[in-house]
Design a protein around this motif. Structure first.
Motif, PDB file in Angstrom:
ATOM      1  N   ARG A 220       1.126  -1.296   0.437  1.00  0.00           N
ATOM      2  CA  ARG A 220       0.041  -0.299   0.269  1.00  0.00           C
ATOM      3  C   ARG A 220       0.748   0.776   0.012  1.00  0.00           C
ATOM      4  NH1 ARG A 220      -1.666   3.552   3.658  1.00  0.00           N
ATOM      5  NH2 ARG A 220      -0.915   2.774   5.403  1.00  0.00           N
ATOM      6  N   GLU A 221       1.855   1.268   0.974  1.00  0.00           N
ATOM      7  CA  GLU A 221       3.003   2.701   1.143  1.00  0.00           C
ATOM      8  C   GLU A 221       3.532   2.897  -0.216  1.00  0.00           C
ATOM      9  OE1 GLU A 221       4.672   5.584   2.874  1.00  0.00           O
ATOM     10  OE2 GLU A 221       3.148   4.299   3.192  1.00  0.00           O
ATOM     11  N   THR A 222       3.553   1.367  -1.499  1.00  0.00           N
ATOM     12  CA  THR A 222       4.115   1.653  -2.792  1.00  0.00           C
ATOM     13  C   THR A 222       3.030   2.401  -3.397  1.00  0.00           C
ATOM     14  OG1 THR A 222       5.212  -0.347  -2.135  1.00  0.00           O
ATOM     15  CG2 THR A 222       5.481   0.241  -4.600  1.00  0.00           C
ATOM     16  N   ARG A 225       2.866   6.090  -2.536  1.00  0.00           N
ATOM     17  CA  ARG A 225       4.108   6.563  -2.503  1.00  0.00           C
ATOM     18  C   ARG A 225       4.631   7.229  -4.227  1.00  0.00           C
ATOM     19  NH1 ARG A 225       7.540   7.112   0.930  1.00  0.00           N
ATOM     20  NH2 ARG A 225       6.477   6.809   3.382  1.00  0.00           N
ATOM     21  N   THR A 226       3.875   6.487  -5.064  1.00  0.00           N
ATOM     22  CA  THR A 226       4.129   6.753  -6.064  1.00  0.00           C
ATOM     23  C   THR A 226       2.735   7.808  -6.793  1.00  0.00           C
ATOM     24  OG1 THR A 226       4.530   4.323  -7.061  1.00  0.00           O
ATOM     25  CG2 THR A 226       3.756   5.901  -9.120  1.00  0.00           C
ATOM     26  N   ALA A 227       1.529   7.212  -6.536  1.00  0.00           N
ATOM     27  CA  ALA A 227       0.710   8.684  -6.550  1.00  0.00           C
ATOM     28  C   ALA A 227       0.853   9.657  -6.156  1.00  0.00           C
ATOM     29  CB  ALA A 227      -0.815   8.303  -5.864  1.00  0.00           C
ATOM     30  N   GLU A 228       1.541   9.610  -4.648  1.00  0.00           N
ATOM     31  CA  GLU A 228       1.809  11.309  -4.061  1.00  0.00           C
ATOM     32  C   GLU A 228       2.563  11.679  -4.718  1.00  0.00           C
ATOM     33  OE1 GLU A 228       2.723   9.925   0.041  1.00  0.00           O
ATOM     34  OE2 GLU A 228       0.955   9.945   0.688  1.00  0.00           O
ATOM     35  N   ALA A 229       3.612  11.034  -5.746  1.00  0.00           N
ATOM     36  CA  ALA A 229       5.425  11.043  -6.202  1.00  0.00           C
ATOM     37  C   ALA A 229       4.995  12.038  -7.469  1.00  0.00           C
ATOM     38  CB  ALA A 229       6.007  10.017  -6.159  1.00  0.00           C
ATOM     39  N   ASN A 230       2.967  11.489  -7.924  1.00  0.00           N
ATOM     40  CA  ASN A 230       3.233  12.188  -9.322  1.00  0.00           C
ATOM     41  C   ASN A 230       2.301  13.529  -8.718  1.00  0.00           C
ATOM     42  OD1 ASN A 230       3.394  10.336 -11.220  1.00  0.00           O
ATOM     43  ND2 ASN A 230       2.052   8.824 -10.562  1.00  0.00           N
ATOM     44  N   ALA A 231       1.884  12.887  -8.268  1.00  0.00           N
ATOM     45  CA  ALA A 231       0.251  14.615  -7.791  1.00  0.00           C
ATOM     46  C   ALA A 231       1.704  16.061  -6.335  1.00  0.00           C
ATOM     47  CB  ALA A 231      -0.420  14.316  -5.820  1.00  0.00           C
ATOM     48  N   GLU A 232       2.824  15.271  -6.060  1.00  0.00           N
ATOM     49  CA  GLU A 232       3.848  15.736  -5.933  1.00  0.00           C
ATOM     50  C   GLU A 232       4.089  16.978  -6.493  1.00  0.00           C
ATOM     51  OE1 GLU A 232       5.458  18.081  -2.749  1.00  0.00           O
ATOM     52  OE2 GLU A 232       4.114  16.597  -2.205  1.00  0.00           O
TER      53      GLU A 232
END
Length: 458
Positions: A220-222, A225-232
Motif C-alpha cells: 500500500r505504501e508503494t 508513494r507513487t501516486a503521491e510522487a505524481n501528485a507532488e
C-alpha cells in the motif's frame, strides 16, 4: 672524682634504659588494631590505636593486637518460619570484620580480645542465625523470592545493630537459592515459567501478525508513494506558479505597505511635533501661572501676615503698657494710702498720748479731763453761739402788746426772752455731751440769766 668505671657503668645503664624505652613504642600495622590495656583510668578499659603507634609503659601497661582480616561465615538456615507460616531453607554467606570505629574498636577490645578467629566466627554465627530468623518471620515467600533487595536491606539493618555490640560490622551478605518443604517456591517458579512461555508465544504471534501487516502496508505504501510522487510533481508546478504570483503580490503589497508606513510615519512625526509644541506651551503657561500665583501670594498673603504680626505685637505692647500703668497706679495708691494711714496713725497716737497725759494731770479722773478739754474749746463754742444770730438782720419788729400777761411780763419781753432761749445754752451743750458745768459757772450763769431777764423786762 668518681672512678672511670663508675662513669662507664652509668653510661651503659642509661643506654640500656633508652633502648628499653624505645622498644616499648609499638607501631600498629594497617590490618590490625593495637589494644593497650592496664592503667587507663576509670572511663576506658583500654586504648585502641589503628594506623599509627603508641608508647606502652613497662610494668603498668601491656598490649595486644586485633586482626582486621574479614571473616567468612556460612549461615545455612533451615526450617525458618516465614510470615505465611511456611518453613523455608535460606542458605546465606556473611562476611564480617572488626570495625575501626572508635566505639566499635573499644567494644571489640572488651569482648573479642584473646579469642581466635574460629571462636569469633562461632559467636558471630549465633547472632546472624537469630537475626536471620527474625527477618524471615516478617516477610512473605513472594518477598523472599522476588524482592531480594528488600530482604538484604532488612538483614543488614538488623544484623548491623547486633554485630556492633561486639565490635563487628557486616561487610557483605550473599543469599543463594531459597527452598521450602511444601514446594511453594517451585510452584511459583513453574507458574512464572508457564507465564513466560505463554508470553513468548503471544509475542511470536504478534510478530507474525506484524510481519503480514507490514507486507500489506509495504504494498500500500508503494502505491501511495507513487501516486503521491505524481501528485507532488503537479503540485510542485502549481505551487511554483502560485509562489511566483504570491511573490509579485507580496512585492506590490510590501511596496504599498512601505508607502503607507512612510506617510503614516510622517503624519505621526508631525502630530508628535505639534503635541510636543503644545505640551511645551502648556508647561510654559503652567509655569507662568505658578509664577503669578507665587507673586500674588507674596504680595498679599505675606503682607497680611506681616500686618497681622504687627497688630499682634502692638496689642501685646499696649496690654503690657496698661499692665505697667495699672501696676504703677496701684503702687501709687497703695503708697498714698499707706502714707495717710501712717499719718493718721501718728496723729491718733499723739492725741492718745496727749489725752493720756491730760488724764494723768486730772489725777486719773477721765471726767475732769474731758471737762478741761471742753473748757479749752469753750471760746470756740461761745463764738459759735454768737455766730448763730450774728447774721440776723432785724429791720423792724412789730409787737401788738395788750399790756401784760399773767406773770407780769409784757409780750415784748416774752418775745425777746424766747429769742434768747432759741440759742442753745452752754449747760445744754454740756448735758448733751454727758458732762456738767463747774458749779461756779452754773451759778454765774443763773445770775447772768436773771440779770438779762431783768434788763429785757426794763
Amino acid at each position: 672524682m668518681f672512678p672511670l668505671y663508675f662513669i662507664v657503668i652509668g653510661v651503659i645503664v642509661l643506654v640500656f634504659l633508652f633502648i628499653a624505652l624505645i622498644n616499648r613504642y609499638r607501631r600498629c600495622p594497617s590490618d590490625k588494631i593495637l589494644v593497650i590495656y592496664g592503667s587507663k583510668g576509670t572511663n576506658k578499659s583500654a586504648k585502641c590505636v589503628h594506623g599509627g603507634g603508641a608508647f606502652v609503659w613497662p610494668i603498668i601497661e601491656d598490649y595486644a593486637y586485633l586482626g582486621l582480616t574479614p571473616i567468612s561465615i556460612d549461615a545455612n538456615l533451615t526450617n525458618a518460619l516465614s510470615r505465611q507460616n511456611i518453613r523455608v531453607d535460606v542458605p546465606c554467606r556473611f562476611t564480617v570484620g572488626i570495625s575501626t570505629d572508635p566505639e566499635s574498636m573499644l567494644a571489640a577490645a572488651e569482648r573479642l580480645l584473646g579469642l581466635t578467629a574460629q571462636q569469633i566466627q562461632e559467636l558471630a554465627r549465633d547472632i546472624l542465625f537469630g537475626q536471620l530468623r527474625l527477618v524471615i518471620a516478617t516477610m512473605s515467600i513472594e518477598e523472599l523470592n522476588s524482592d531480594r533487595d528488600k530482604f538484604l536491606e532488612a538483614i543488614s539493618a538488623n544484623v548491623e545493630v547486633e554485630l556492633k555490640k561486639i565490635g563487628l560490622r557486616l561487610i557483605n551478605v550473599n543469599v543463594t537459592d531459597i527452598k521450602d518443604e511444601s514446594g511453594y517456591i517451585e510452584a511459583l517458579g513453574q507458574e512464572a515459567a508457564a507465564k513466560a512461555i505463554n508470553e513468548a508465544k503471544v509475542r511470536v504471534a504478534e510478530q507474525e501478525k506484524v510481519g503480514e501487516i507490514g507486507k500489506a502496508e509495504a504494498v500500500r505504501e508503494t502505491r501511495i508513494r507513487t501516486a503521491e510522487a505524481n501528485a507532488e510533481a503537479v503540485r510542485g508546478e502549481n505551487e511554483a506558479k502560485i509562489a511566483i504570483a504570491n511573490s509579485e503580490a507580496n512585492r506590490r503589497e510590501k511596496e504599498a505597505e512601505a508607502q503607507r508606513k512612510a506617510t503614516a510615519a510622517e503624519k505621526v512625526a508631525q502630530a508628535q511635533a505639534l503635541e510636543e509644541a503644545y505640551a511645551a506651551e502648556q508647561k510654559a503657561e503652567e509655569a507662568r501661572a505658578n509664577r503669578e500665583r507665587s507673586t500674588q501670594t507674596a504680595n498679599v498673603i505675606v503682607a497680611q501676615e506681616i500686618e497681622k504680626q504687627r497688630l499682634v505685637l502692638a496689642a501685646e505692647a499696649e496690654a503690657e503698657q496698661k499692665r505697667v500703668n495699672a501696676k504703677g497706679e496701684a503702687d501709687a495708691i497703695y503708697a498714698k494710702m499707706e502714707a495717710e494711714a501712717k499719718g493718721l496713725y501718728e496723729m491718733l497716737a499723739k492725741q492718745a498720748a496727749g489725752y493720756d497725759k491730760m488724764i494723768q494731770a486730772a489725777g486719773g479722773d477721765a471726767t475732769k479731763a474731758y471737762s478741761l478739754l471742753l473748757l479749752e474749746k469753750l471760746p470756740e463754742l461761745v463764738k459759735t453761739q454768737v455766730e448763730a444770730i450774728k447774721g440776723i438782720n432785724i429791720d423792724k419788729v412789730t409787737v401788738w402788746d395788750n399790756g401784760g400777761t399773767a406773770d407780769g411780763k409784757t409780750n415784748t419781753a416774752n418775745f425777746l426772752s424766747g429769742l434768747m432761749k432759741s440759742i442753745p445754752p452752754l449747760n445744754d451743750l454740756f448735758d448733751q455731751a454727758g458732762m456738767s458745768l463747774p458749779e461756779y459757772l452754773a451759778k454765774k450763769k443763773e445770775e447772768n440769766a436773771s440779770t438779762e431777764t431783768a434788763e429785757i423786762e426794763e
